[in-house]
Scaffold this motif. Structure first.
Motif, mmCIF file in Angstrom:
data_model
loop_
_atom_site.group_PDB
_atom_site.id
_atom_site.type_symbol
_atom_site.label_atom_id
_atom_site.label_comp_id
_atom_site.label_asym_id
_atom_site.label_seq_id
_atom_site.Cartn_x
_atom_site.Cartn_y
_atom_site.Cartn_z
ATOM 1 N N PHE A 73 -23.874 24.016 -50.829
ATOM 2 C CA PHE A 73 -23.925 23.004 -49.789
ATOM 3 C C PHE A 73 -25.136 22.120 -50.032
ATOM 4 O O PHE A 73 -26.221 22.628 -50.329
ATOM 5 C CB PHE A 73 -24.044 23.659 -48.405
ATOM 6 C CG PHE A 73 -22.816 24.429 -48.006
ATOM 7 C CD1 PHE A 73 -21.669 23.766 -47.580
ATOM 8 C CD2 PHE A 73 -22.808 25.816 -48.043
ATOM 9 C CE1 PHE A 73 -20.540 24.479 -47.213
ATOM 10 C CE2 PHE A 73 -21.680 26.527 -47.663
ATOM 11 C CZ PHE A 73 -20.545 25.859 -47.250
ATOM 12 N N SER B 176 -25.863 38.939 -42.957
ATOM 13 C CA SER B 176 -25.585 37.636 -42.362
ATOM 14 C C SER B 176 -25.999 36.520 -43.327
ATOM 15 O O SER B 176 -27.049 36.579 -43.950
ATOM 16 C CB SER B 176 -26.358 37.508 -41.060
ATOM 17 O OG SER B 176 -26.068 36.286 -40.456
ATOM 18 N N GLY B 177 -25.127 35.543 -43.480
ATOM 19 C CA GLY B 177 -25.437 34.400 -44.333
ATOM 20 C C GLY B 177 -25.087 34.609 -45.792
ATOM 21 O O GLY B 177 -25.429 33.777 -46.632
ATOM 22 N N CYS B 178 -24.393 35.715 -46.122
ATOM 23 C CA CYS B 178 -24.085 35.961 -47.532
ATOM 24 C C CYS B 178 -22.817 35.225 -47.977
ATOM 25 O O CYS B 178 -22.397 35.357 -49.123
ATOM 26 C CB CYS B 178 -23.954 37.455 -47.808
ATOM 27 S SG CYS B 178 -22.485 38.190 -47.074
ATOM 28 N N GLY B 179 -22.201 34.483 -47.079
ATOM 29 C CA GLY B 179 -21.076 33.646 -47.500
ATOM 30 C C GLY B 179 -19.706 34.216 -47.207
ATOM 31 O O GLY B 179 -18.709 33.738 -47.762
ATOM 32 N N LYS B 180 -19.614 35.190 -46.301
ATOM 33 C CA LYS B 180 -18.315 35.793 -45.977
ATOM 34 C C LYS B 180 -17.371 34.758 -45.369
ATOM 35 O O LYS B 180 -16.227 34.616 -45.804
ATOM 36 C CB LYS B 180 -18.510 36.951 -44.981
ATOM 37 C CG LYS B 180 -19.459 38.041 -45.473
ATOM 38 C CD LYS B 180 -19.578 39.188 -44.492
ATOM 39 C CE LYS B 180 -20.247 38.834 -43.180
ATOM 40 N NZ LYS B 180 -21.684 38.548 -43.299
ATOM 41 N N SER B 181 -17.885 34.040 -44.366
ATOM 42 C CA SER B 181 -17.029 33.050 -43.705
ATOM 43 C C SER B 181 -16.644 31.934 -44.662
ATOM 44 O O SER B 181 -15.511 31.443 -44.629
ATOM 45 C CB SER B 181 -17.747 32.453 -42.492
ATOM 46 O OG SER B 181 -18.018 33.452 -41.559
ATOM 47 N N THR B 182 -17.580 31.549 -45.504
ATOM 48 C CA THR B 182 -17.298 30.487 -46.476
ATOM 49 C C THR B 182 -16.185 30.924 -47.419
ATOM 50 O O THR B 182 -15.259 30.154 -47.701
ATOM 51 C CB THR B 182 -18.575 30.162 -47.273
ATOM 52 O OG1 THR B 182 -19.634 29.909 -46.355
ATOM 53 C CG2 THR B 182 -18.374 28.958 -48.169
ATOM 54 N N HIS C 169 -19.063 42.885 -39.501
ATOM 55 C CA HIS C 169 -20.459 43.284 -39.604
ATOM 56 C C HIS C 169 -20.585 44.803 -39.520
ATOM 57 O O HIS C 169 -21.632 45.372 -39.775
ATOM 58 C CB HIS C 169 -21.255 42.703 -38.425
ATOM 59 C CG HIS C 169 -21.962 41.451 -38.767
ATOM 60 N ND1 HIS C 169 -21.782 40.287 -38.060
ATOM 61 C CD2 HIS C 169 -22.847 41.166 -39.746
ATOM 62 C CE1 HIS C 169 -22.532 39.341 -38.592
ATOM 63 N NE2 HIS C 169 -23.182 39.845 -39.605
HETATM 64 N N1 ATP Z 1 -21.356 23.357 -43.845
HETATM 65 C C1 ATP Z 1 -22.467 23.955 -44.319
HETATM 66 N N2 ATP Z 1 -23.528 23.210 -44.672
HETATM 67 C C2 ATP Z 1 -24.640 23.794 -45.162
HETATM 68 N N3 ATP Z 1 -24.792 25.110 -45.317
HETATM 69 C C3 ATP Z 1 -23.771 25.910 -44.981
HETATM 70 C C4 ATP Z 1 -22.557 25.372 -44.454
HETATM 71 N N4 ATP Z 1 -21.718 26.408 -44.213
HETATM 72 C C5 ATP Z 1 -22.386 27.519 -44.561
HETATM 73 N N5 ATP Z 1 -23.610 27.238 -45.032
HETATM 74 C C6 ATP Z 1 -24.593 28.182 -45.532
HETATM 75 O O1 ATP Z 1 -23.950 29.052 -46.409
HETATM 76 C C7 ATP Z 1 -24.381 30.386 -46.203
HETATM 77 C C8 ATP Z 1 -23.188 31.267 -45.956
HETATM 78 O O2 ATP Z 1 -22.641 30.968 -44.696
HETATM 79 P P1 ATP Z 1 -21.470 31.815 -44.051
HETATM 80 O O3 ATP Z 1 -21.173 31.259 -42.722
HETATM 81 O O4 ATP Z 1 -20.355 31.900 -45.023
HETATM 82 O O5 ATP Z 1 -22.167 33.241 -43.930
HETATM 83 P P2 ATP Z 1 -21.580 34.588 -43.329
HETATM 84 O O6 ATP Z 1 -21.678 35.625 -44.390
HETATM 85 O O7 ATP Z 1 -20.259 34.353 -42.712
HETATM 86 O O8 ATP Z 1 -22.662 34.924 -42.221
HETATM 87 P P3 ATP Z 1 -22.435 35.636 -40.816
HETATM 88 O O9 ATP Z 1 -22.250 37.087 -41.113
HETATM 89 O O10 ATP Z 1 -23.715 35.392 -40.096
HETATM 90 O O11 ATP Z 1 -21.254 35.023 -40.153
HETATM 91 C C9 ATP Z 1 -25.361 30.365 -45.059
HETATM 92 O O12 ATP Z 1 -26.664 30.467 -45.569
HETATM 93 C C10 ATP Z 1 -25.155 29.026 -44.410
HETATM 94 O O13 ATP Z 1 -26.379 28.521 -43.965
#
Ligand code: ATP
Ligand code: MG
Lengths: 256, 265
Positions: free
Chosen positions: A14, A43-49, A194
Motif C-alpha cells: 500500500f 493483528s496487521g499481518c494481512g489476513k483481511s487483505t 484471532h
Molecule cells: N487500504 C490500505 N491502505 C494502506 N494500508 C493498508 C490498507 N489496507 C491494509 N493496510 C495495511 O496492511 C496491513 C494488513 O492489514 P489487514 O487489514 O489485512 O490486517 P489483518 O491481518 O486483517 O489485521 P487484523 O487482525 O487486525 O484484522 C496493515 O498493516 C494495514 O495497516
C-alpha cells in the motif's frame, strides 16, 4: 493438484506517505476443494487483505490468485463473503437482506423465496424473517449475514473473523452450526480468526501468518475427526495441536 | 442513603417523555406565552398590540380575502423554489458524491455561492430576470438548492464501504449498487438536507417578496410597516411561522417513515 483457491506468489503493498508499505510478501497457499482452512496471525499481518483479494475486492500487487485454475477478476456470487462488521443492509428486513443476492440471479420469484426461506431456516432465524437488523442481537445479525451468503449457493465461503464480536456461548453455537452445514454441503471455507481455539476446532488445516511483512509462517494439519464435539475439544490431541498453533503465533522469530 | 439512591428514577425514561405529557406541556407553554404577551401589551409597552387585536385583524384579512391570497402566493413561491431546488440538489449531490471529477468541478461553485446571502443576489436577479415571479422563485430555489446539495453529497460520501462491498460480492453491478445501496443509505442525509432547504426557502421568502410583489405575506408585512400597522405584521409573522412549522412536520413525518430503520436516532 485440484486446488479450489490458489495463491501464487501474491504480494501486496500500500502506498503510504513514507513510501510503500509491504502488507503481504509472496504468499503461496493452496486451498483444496471442500477444505476448511482457518487463518490466524498477529493483528496487521494481512489476513483481511489476503481475503479481500480472494473475494476480488482488491487486486494483488504481484503474483496471482486462481479460482478453479482461472485468475480471479473481481467479485462474484461464486464466492460468499462474510464480513466482521455484519454489513447487513439496515433498511431491509432479514428476508430482504437474504434475498438481495438472489434478486441479482436469473431465477423465478418463487425459487427466490424458497431459497431465502431455506437459508433463513438453516441459521435459525425463521421467527425473525421480517425483523429489521436494528432489532437483532449481534449473534442474530451474524447469522443473517451467513444466511445471505449461503442463499446464493457459493462454492467458496470467505469469512473474516465472523464470530469475533460475539460472546463465548453464541460463538460456540455458531461454530457448531457452521461445521454442521459445512459437513452437509461441503463448501470450501477460508476462515480468518484471532482465536487459536476456534482455528483448531474448525479446520482441516490452520495457516499461521507472520507480520512485517505479512507472510505465511506455518501451515499446521489438524488431524482430528469430524464431527467435532465437546469430546474432541477436550482431547489431549486437540490440546497438543492448539499449543503448537499458539506457539507459532505468539513466539514467532522476528523476520530476518 | 442507599434508600435515597434506590428511589431515584432511572435516567433513561426521564429523557423520553410520554407523548401525551409532551402535548400537555406544549399547549401549556403556548397558553403561557399568549398570557405573557397579553400582559405586556395591557401593561402598556409602546405600540405593542395584544393577541386579541391580532386575531381580530386576522379575521378581517381572511374575510376580505387578503390573507388567503397572500398565503397562497407565498406558499406557491416557497413550494416551487423548494421543490425545484431540492429536486436538482439530489441528483447533483449524488453526482458529487459518486464521481470525484464531478465533485471537483461543482464544489467550488457550491461553496462560493453558499457564502453569499440570498438577499445579496436580489439586485442581480431583478436585472437579469425582471420583476415577475421568476426572480423571486429563483432566489428561493437557490437558497433551497445550496443548503440541501451539501447534505446529499455528504450522505453519499458517508455510505459505509462495507455495505458497498457486501453488495459487490453478491454480484451487484455499479447501477444496482447505486440504486439499491447508495440511495437508501443516504436517504437520511437527503431528508435532513430537505429540511434545511425548507428553512432556507422560508427564510428567503420575505426578501424575495421585496421584489415588486403584488401579494404575498412578505409583501403584506412591508406594506403594513409603511402604515405602522402592527397587527397585520403579527398576522404575517405568525402565518409564516405556522406554515413553516407545518411543512417541517410533514418532512419529519416522511423522515420517520423512510428512515425508521436507522440504528440510533
Ligand atoms: N487500504 C490500505 N491502505 C494502506 N494500508 C493498508 C490498507 N489496507 C491494509 N493496510 C495495511 O496492511 C496491513 C494488513 O492489514 P489487514 O487489514 O489485512 O490486517 P489483518 O491481518 O486483517 O489485521 P487484523 O487482525 O487486525 O484484522 C496493515 O498493516 C494495514 O495497516
Ligand atoms: Mg482483519
Amino acid at each position: 493438484m485440484n486446488a479450489k483457491i490458489s495463491f501464487q506468489g501474491v504480494s501486496k503493498s500500500f502506498p503510504l506517505k513514507s513510501g510503500d508499505f509491504l502488507a503481504l510478501d509472496r504468499v503461496d497457499l493452496d486451498i483444496a476443494d471442500r477444505e476448511f482452512v482457518t487463518v490466524v496471525g498477529p493483528s496487521g499481518c494481512g489476513k483481511s487483505t489476503l481475503m479481500s483479494m480472494a473475494a476480488g475486492l482488491e487486486e494483488p500487487g504481484t503474483g496471482q490468485i486462481l479460482l478453479d485454475g482461472a485468475p480471479v477478476s473481481g467479485p462474484g456470487p461464486d464466492r460468499g463473503v462474510i464480513f466482521q462488521q455484519y454489513a447487513l443492509f439496515p433498511w431491509l428486513s432479514v428476508r430482504k437482506n437474504v434475498e438481495f443476492g438472489l434478486r441479482l440471479q436469473p431465477i423465478s420469484a418463487e425459487e427466490r423465496r424458497r431459497r431465502a426461506q431455506h437459508a433463513i431456516d438453516l441459521v435459525g432465524l425463521t421467527d425473525f424473517a421480517d425483523a429489521l437488523p436494528k432489532t437483532l442481537s449481534g449473534g442474530m445479525k451474524q447469522r443473517c449475514a451467513i444466511a445471505r451468503a449461503y442463499a446464493v449457493g457459493p462454492q467458496v465461503l470467505l469469512m473474516d473473523e465472523p464470530f469475533g464480536a460475539l460472546d463465548a456461548l453464541t460463538r460456540v453455537q455458531l461454530q457448531d452450526q457452521l461445521l454442521d452445514t459445512w459437513s452437509r454441503e461441503r463448501r470450501t471455507v477460508m476462515f480468518i480468526t484471532h482465536d487459536v481455539d476456534e482455528a483448531v476446532y474448525l479446520a482441516n488445516r490452520v495457516v499461521v501468518m507472520a507480520a512485517r511483512p505479512g507472510r505465511v509462517h506455518r501451515v499446521i494439519e489438524v488431524d482430528l475427526p469430524y464431527p467435532r464435539t465437546e469430546e474432541v475439544r477436550l482431547s489431549p490431541e486437540f490440546a497438543r495441536i492448539r499449543n503448537e498453533v499458539w506457539h507459532s503465533v505468539y513466539h514467532q522469530a522476528p523476520a530476518a | 442513603m442507599t434508600a435515597a439512591i434506590m428511589s431515584e428514577p432511572p435516567a433513561a425514561p426521564r429523557r423520553r417523555a410520554r407523548p401525551g405529557r409532551t402535548l400537555v406541556l406544549n399547549v401549556t407553554a403556548v397558553i403561557a406565552g399568549l398570557a405573557v404577551w397579553t400582559g405586556l401589551s395591557v401593561s402598556g409597552i409602546q405600540g405593542l398590540t395584544g393577541p386579541i387585536e391580532v386575531v381580530g385583524r386576522a379575521a378581517e384579512l381572511v374575510a376580505d380575502g387578503t390573507l388567503p391570497t397572500d398565503i397562497l402566493a407565498s406558499l406557491r413561491r416557497v413550494f416551487t423554489g423548494f421543490v425545484l431546488g431540492t429536486a436538482l440538489a439530489v441528483p447533483v449531490g449524488f453526482l458529487m458524491g459518486w464521481y470525484a471529477t464531478a465533485r471537483a468541478l461543482i464544489e467550488p461553485y457550491v461553496q462560493f455561492f453558499r457564502t453569499i446571502p440570498p438577499l445579496a443576489i436580489i439586485p442581480l436577479a431583478i436585472l437579469l430576470m425582471g420583476i415577475g415571479e421568476t426572480p423571486k422563485v429563483f432566489v428561493i430555489f437557490l437558497a433551497a438548492f445550496l443548503s440541501s446539495v451539501v447534505s446529499t453529497f455528504q450522505g453519499v460520501l458517508d455510505v459505509d464501504r462495507t455495505l458497498i462491498n457486501a453488495a459487490r460480492v453478491l454480484g451487484a453491478s455499479d447501477r444496482t449498487i447505486f440504486l439499491k445501496v447508495v440511495v437508501p443509505a443516504s436517504t437520511p442525509f437527503i431528508i435532513v438536507g430537505m429540511r434545511i432547504g425548507l428553512g432556507a426557502a422560508w427564510g428567503t421568502l420575505v426578501a424575495a417578496e421585496l421584489i415588486a410583489a403584488q401579494e404575498g405575506l412578505g409583501y403584506r408585512m412591508q406594506q403594513a410597516q409603511l402604515y405602522y400597522d402592527l397587527p397585520t405584521i403579527f398576522v404575517g409573522l405568525i402565518s409564516i411561522g405556522v406554515l413553516g412549522l407545518a411543512m417541517d412536520r410533514l418532512l419529519l413525518l416522511a423522515e420517520r417513515r423512510l428512515t425508521g430503520w436507522q440504528e440510533r436516532r
